[in-house]
Design an enzyme around this catalytic site. Structure first.
Site, short mmCIF file in Angstrom:
data_model
loop_
_atom_site.label_atom_id
_atom_site.label_comp_id
_atom_site.label_asym_id
_atom_site.label_seq_id
_atom_site.Cartn_x
_atom_site.Cartn_y
_atom_site.Cartn_z
N GLU A 127 0.86 -1.19 0.00
CA GLU A 127 0.00 0.00 0.00
C GLU A 127 0.89 1.24 0.00
O GLU A 127 2.08 1.15 0.32
CB GLU A 127 -0.89 -0.02 1.24
CG GLU A 127 -1.83 -1.21 1.25
CD GLU A 127 -2.78 -1.23 2.43
OE1 GLU A 127 -2.73 -0.29 3.26
OE2 GLU A 127 -3.58 -2.18 2.50
N GLY A 131 5.00 -0.60 2.71
CA GLY A 131 5.70 -1.43 1.72
C GLY A 131 6.44 -2.54 2.44
O GLY A 131 5.95 -3.65 2.60
N SER A 132 7.64 -2.21 2.95
CA SER A 132 8.40 -3.19 3.73
C SER A 132 7.62 -3.62 4.97
O SER A 132 7.68 -4.77 5.40
CB SER A 132 9.75 -2.59 4.17
OG SER A 132 10.48 -2.20 3.03
N ILE A 157 1.05 -2.48 -7.87
CA ILE A 157 0.58 -3.84 -8.15
C ILE A 157 0.81 -4.20 -9.62
O ILE A 157 0.32 -3.52 -10.53
CB ILE A 157 -0.92 -4.00 -7.78
CG1 ILE A 157 -1.16 -3.54 -6.34
CG2 ILE A 157 -1.38 -5.44 -8.01
CD1 ILE A 157 -0.28 -4.19 -5.28
N ARG A 268 34.98 -5.41 -30.22
CA ARG A 268 35.40 -4.02 -30.13
C ARG A 268 36.92 -3.91 -30.01
O ARG A 268 37.51 -4.54 -29.11
CB ARG A 268 34.73 -3.35 -28.92
CG ARG A 268 35.18 -1.94 -28.63
CD ARG A 268 34.61 -0.96 -29.64
NE ARG A 268 34.92 0.42 -29.28
CZ ARG A 268 34.71 1.43 -30.09
NH1 ARG A 268 34.19 1.24 -31.30
NH2 ARG A 268 34.99 2.66 -29.70
N GLN A 336 29.55 -0.49 -18.76
CA GLN A 336 30.95 0.01 -18.75
C GLN A 336 31.76 -0.62 -19.88
O GLN A 336 32.52 0.06 -20.56
CB GLN A 336 31.58 -0.30 -17.38
CG GLN A 336 32.87 0.41 -17.11
CD GLN A 336 32.69 1.93 -16.98
OE1 GLN A 336 31.59 2.40 -16.73
NE2 GLN A 336 33.75 2.68 -17.22
N GLY A 339 31.15 0.92 -23.08
CA GLY A 339 31.55 2.32 -23.19
C GLY A 339 30.37 3.19 -23.57
O GLY A 339 29.23 2.93 -23.15
N GLU A 363 9.26 -7.59 -4.03
CA GLU A 363 9.12 -8.78 -3.17
C GLU A 363 10.10 -8.75 -2.00
O GLU A 363 10.65 -9.77 -1.59
CB GLU A 363 9.25 -10.07 -3.99
CG GLU A 363 8.12 -10.17 -5.02
CD GLU A 363 7.86 -11.56 -5.52
OE1 GLU A 363 8.17 -12.53 -4.82
OE2 GLU A 363 7.31 -11.66 -6.62
N GLU A 367 17.49 -4.89 1.95
CA GLU A 367 17.58 -4.69 3.41
C GLU A 367 16.63 -5.66 4.13
O GLU A 367 16.99 -6.25 5.16
CB GLU A 367 17.22 -3.24 3.79
CG GLU A 367 18.25 -2.20 3.37
CD GLU A 367 18.20 -1.85 1.88
OE1 GLU A 367 17.25 -2.26 1.18
OE2 GLU A 367 19.13 -1.17 1.40
C1 LIG Z 1 7.82 -2.67 -10.45
C2 LIG Z 1 7.23 -3.08 -9.13
C3 LIG Z 1 6.31 -4.12 -9.08
C4 LIG Z 1 5.72 -4.48 -7.87
N1 LIG Z 1 4.73 -5.45 -7.85
C5 LIG Z 1 4.05 -5.68 -6.69
C6 LIG Z 1 2.92 -6.55 -6.68
O1 LIG Z 1 2.56 -7.15 -7.70
N2 LIG Z 1 2.24 -6.72 -5.51
C7 LIG Z 1 2.61 -6.08 -4.35
O2 LIG Z 1 1.94 -6.26 -3.33
N3 LIG Z 1 3.69 -5.24 -4.33
C8 LIG Z 1 4.41 -5.02 -5.47
N4 LIG Z 1 5.48 -4.15 -5.46
C9 LIG Z 1 5.84 -3.46 -4.22
C10 LIG Z 1 7.18 -3.86 -3.63
O3 LIG Z 1 7.10 -5.13 -3.05
C11 LIG Z 1 7.59 -2.76 -2.63
O4 LIG Z 1 7.95 -1.62 -3.40
C12 LIG Z 1 8.72 -3.17 -1.73
O5 LIG Z 1 8.29 -4.16 -0.83
C13 LIG Z 1 9.30 -1.98 -0.94
O6 LIG Z 1 8.29 -1.22 -0.34
P1 LIG Z 1 8.31 0.37 -0.52
O7 LIG Z 1 8.45 0.66 -1.96
O8 LIG Z 1 7.11 0.93 0.17
O9 LIG Z 1 9.62 0.86 0.20
P2 LIG Z 1 9.78 1.17 1.78
O10 LIG Z 1 9.28 0.05 2.58
O11 LIG Z 1 9.25 2.53 2.03
O12 LIG Z 1 11.38 1.21 1.90
C14 LIG Z 1 12.16 2.37 1.62
C15 LIG Z 1 13.61 2.05 1.99
O13 LIG Z 1 13.69 1.81 3.40
C16 LIG Z 1 14.28 0.54 3.64
N5 LIG Z 1 13.71 -0.06 4.85
C17 LIG Z 1 12.40 -0.21 5.16
N6 LIG Z 1 12.27 -0.83 6.35
C18 LIG Z 1 13.52 -1.10 6.79
C19 LIG Z 1 14.06 -1.73 7.95
N7 LIG Z 1 13.29 -2.24 8.90
N8 LIG Z 1 15.43 -1.82 8.06
C20 LIG Z 1 16.23 -1.33 7.09
N9 LIG Z 1 15.78 -0.71 5.97
C21 LIG Z 1 14.44 -0.61 5.82
C22 LIG Z 1 13.98 -0.28 2.40
O14 LIG Z 1 14.87 -1.37 2.25
C23 LIG Z 1 14.14 0.79 1.32
O15 LIG Z 1 15.49 0.95 1.01
C24 LIG Z 1 6.11 -3.81 -6.67
C25 LIG Z 1 7.09 -2.79 -6.73
C26 LIG Z 1 7.64 -2.41 -7.93
C27 LIG Z 1 8.64 -1.29 -7.95
#
Ligand SMILES: Cc1cc2nc3c(=O)[nH]c(=O)nc-3n(C[C@H](O)[C@H](O)[C@H](O)COP(=O)(O)OP(=O)(O)OC[C@H]3O[C@@H](n4cnc5c(N)ncnc54)[C@H](O)[C@@H]3O)c2cc1C
Length: 379
Positions: A127, A131-132, A157, A268, A336, A339, A363, A367
């Site tokens: 959402e 995310g994480s 999604i 090359r 790289q 070039g 997925e 981290e």
């Molecule tokens: C192209 C694409 C396709 C996707 N497809 C799907 C899908 O089909 N279904 C679905 O449900 N999701 C999907 N996602 C979502 C994806 O799983 C999330 O983007 C991902 O889990 C990270 O969540 P976030 O983007 O909110 O980043 P955040 O959670 O906001 O993270 C931001 C940064 O903080 C770091 N961070 C967060 N918590 C911690 C912690 N506790 N310790 C250390 N570092 C931390 C992260 O590693 C990252 O570097 C997709 C994303 C993309 C880009």
């Protein structure tokens, strides 16, 4: 663990390779530039059994194992990461969730349509604000007699707009409670369910990424997957398998970039010799080849454990973490080696470079994979 590749894996690999060369390669840049999600390609892959690789034959799938699945994702991603990502999301997430936790009735209703690609699947966990920290989701499902009312927005999604059916995880308990979410199957066309904003992305541009919006979306209790409160637990298990596919996607991208760079380095010439004769270039190629093989072995280990239904959360996280970082490093080095030419759209490496970055994010970020690994080794 079996190190000798089985005949069936080689055959499946060849089928995917031939398909990618004929039906994907000629259109890769066109789809990328237009951000076009080519649904017809998925229908064609459905005819070959590539859209239900892990689905047993009784539900209309190919009934293969994770090593064959890895081979399919790798071969497709070697040519186009976007198609590899969509294929992985369809097979592992939506289809995988129903296969893993659905009732027999749900399996017979949805898996044949998904495995044949009559329907494209989506899976909604992430959402805008979670995310994480996906367990802290805000989308709710409230019981109303023998129905549920869903409200909220999922974002990022894969197939959020084009998906014909979605598995959605929504909160059915109090925030921060351990068993506070439940998974549901929602069909496109259900009142109150719509696709939202489509993301304009750095890479993976032919894989559709969009919002899914639930506005008083009413679904029958028959659409619930498993027990109330089990949604997040089911999702974590789905992600264990999904991470094998993102590792395979990463290996495919890395191989595509490496093979292009290897070839180019022999053609090359600078200073009257092929650039491959310079140690600075040949050592890069040696590192690339070694890291790809290491990623392959880690991923095969996780796939083998999954095939044998043994615990593999740590191994899947290690494979996904390592392979995705390798994909970024290898594709960066490939640019790289090319070039200035590598910086143009006339050669394939710039696209591998752009696509690779998703692998360290989707997925579960690198981290988050390290958190999973650390939790296992420190317990
Ligand atoms: C192209 C694409 C396709 C996707 N497809 C799907 C899908 O089909 N279904 C679905 O449900 N999701 C999907 N996602 C979502 C994806 O799983 C999330 O983007 C991902 O889990 C990270 O969540 P976030 O983007 O909110 O980043 P955040 O959670 O906001 O993270 C931001 C940064 O903080 C770091 N961070 C967060 N918590 C911690 C912690 N506790 N310790 C250390 N570092 C931390 C992260 O590693 C990252 O570097 C997709 C994303 C993309 C880009």
């Amino acid at each position: 663990m079996e190190f000798q590749t089985q005949e069936i894996t080689l055959q499946v690999s060849q089928t995917a390779r031939d398909f990618a060369q004929q039906h994907i390669k000629p259109f890769v840049m066109e789809w990328d530039e237009k951000q076009e999600f080519p649904t017809q390609v998925f229908k064609e892959m459905g005819k070959l059994g590539l859209m239900g690789v892990l689905v047993p034959e009784e539900y209309g799938g190919s009934g293969l194992g994770y090593l064959e699945y890895m081979a399919v994702i790798e071969e497709i991603s070697k040519v186009c990461g976007s198609i590899g990502l969509s294929l992985a999301a369809h097979n592992s997430l939506c289809t995988g969730h129903i296969l893993q936790s659905g009732s027999e009735e749900q399996k017979y209703r949805y898996l044949p349509k998904l495995a044949s690609a009559e329907w494209i699947g989506a899976w909604g966990l992430t959402e805008p604000n979670t995310g994480s920290d996906a367990g802290n989701m805000r989308t709710t499902a409230v019981k109303d007699g023998d129905h549920w009312i869903l409200n909220g927005t999922k974002n990022w999604i894969t197939h959020g707009i084009s998906g014909d059916v979605a598995v959605v995880i929504a909160r059915t308990g109090d925030p921060r409670e351990s068993s506070n979410s439940t998974a549901f199957i929602v069909e496109r066309g259900t009142k109150g369910f719509s696709g939202g904003k489509k993301e304009n992305k750095l890479g993976m541009r032919a894989s559709e990424t969009a919002e899914m919006i639930f506005d008083n979306c009413r679904i029958s209790d028959e659409q619930r997957i498993g027990e109330v409160g089990d949604g997040f637990k089911q999702a974590l298990k789905v992600l264990d398998g999904g991470r094998i596919s993102i590792a395979a996607l990463s290996i495919g991208i890395a191989r595509g970039a490496y093979e292009a760079a290897l070839q180019y380095s022999k053609e090359r010439h600078q200073f009257d010799q092929p650039i491959s004769s310079f140690q600075g270039i040949s050592f890069k190629l040696a590192d690339m080849a070694t890291e790809i093989e290491a990623a392959e072995l880690l991923t095969a280990q996780a796939a083998d454990l999954k095939n044998r239904k043994l615990p593999m959360t740590k191994q899947a996280a290690m494979a996904k973490y390592y392979a995705s970082e390798v994909a970024v490093k290898v594709s960066t080095d490939a640019v790289q080696i090319f070039g200035g030419y590598g910086y143009t759209k006339d050669f394939p490496v710039e696209k591998f470079y752009r696509d690779s970055k998703l692998c360290t994010i989707g997925e579960g970020t690198s981290e988050i994979q390290k958190m999973v690994i650390a939790r296992h080794i420190l317990k």
